[in-house]
Design a protein around this motif. Sequence first.
Motif: not given
Length: 185
Positions: A61-64, A132-134, A151-161
Motif C-alpha cells: 500500500n505504499s505511496q511510492a 503527485g509524483s512530479a 482510498d489511501q488505505t487501498r492504493k493497489p485497488d486504485a492502480v487496478r482500477r
Amino acid sequence: TNFRRSFLAQFADAKAPDLSFRREYADIMRDWEKTHGWPLFLAPSAGDLHLLDTIRVPVTNSQAELDEQVGHLTKLLVDSLNEKELAACAGVLEGGAKGIAKLAGFLETTDFPERQSVIQLLRDLQTLRSTGSAHRKGSAYEKIVAKLGVDQTRKPDAVRRFLEQATAALRALRLHYCGDAGYHL
C-alpha cells in the motif's frame, strides 16, 4: 490462467489487470500502425524500454508504488502519444495544443463514440501524476485523489482500477479504428 497454461497446456488469456493492459497496449501498437501506417504511441526511448514490463498492481500500500505506477501509465498513454500524426488528422486545434488535446481533436474529428471517457481518463492520470509524483503533494493532489476515489488505505485497488480503465480505453480505440468495421484513415 496459470493452471490452464502450466498443467493443461492450454492457451489462456491473462486475466490480471496488469497483464491485460500489457497485452492490449501491444495489440494497439501493432494494429494501429498496420492499419494507419503510423503508430498511435511512439516507441519508448532506450531509457524507457522497461515501462511496459514494469506496469503492475502494487503488492504493498505504499505511496511510492502508487506514484510509480501512475507515472508509468502516464508516460505510456500520454507522453508517448504521436502528437505529429494526431495533429495532422485532428483538424483545427488551439495554438499550443499538447498531446491530450491533439488526441481529443482527432477523436472528435473521427467521431469516436467514447472520446469523453478516454480523454477524461488521460487527463485524470496526467493530473494525478503532475500533482503527485512530479511535484510536491498539496491541495491539488488531495482534490484529484478524492475525485478519483483513491482510498489511501487501498492504493493497489486504485492502480487496478486505472489499469482496467486504461485497458478498456485501448480496446475501444483498437476495435473502433483498427477493427474490420472500424474507421480507416
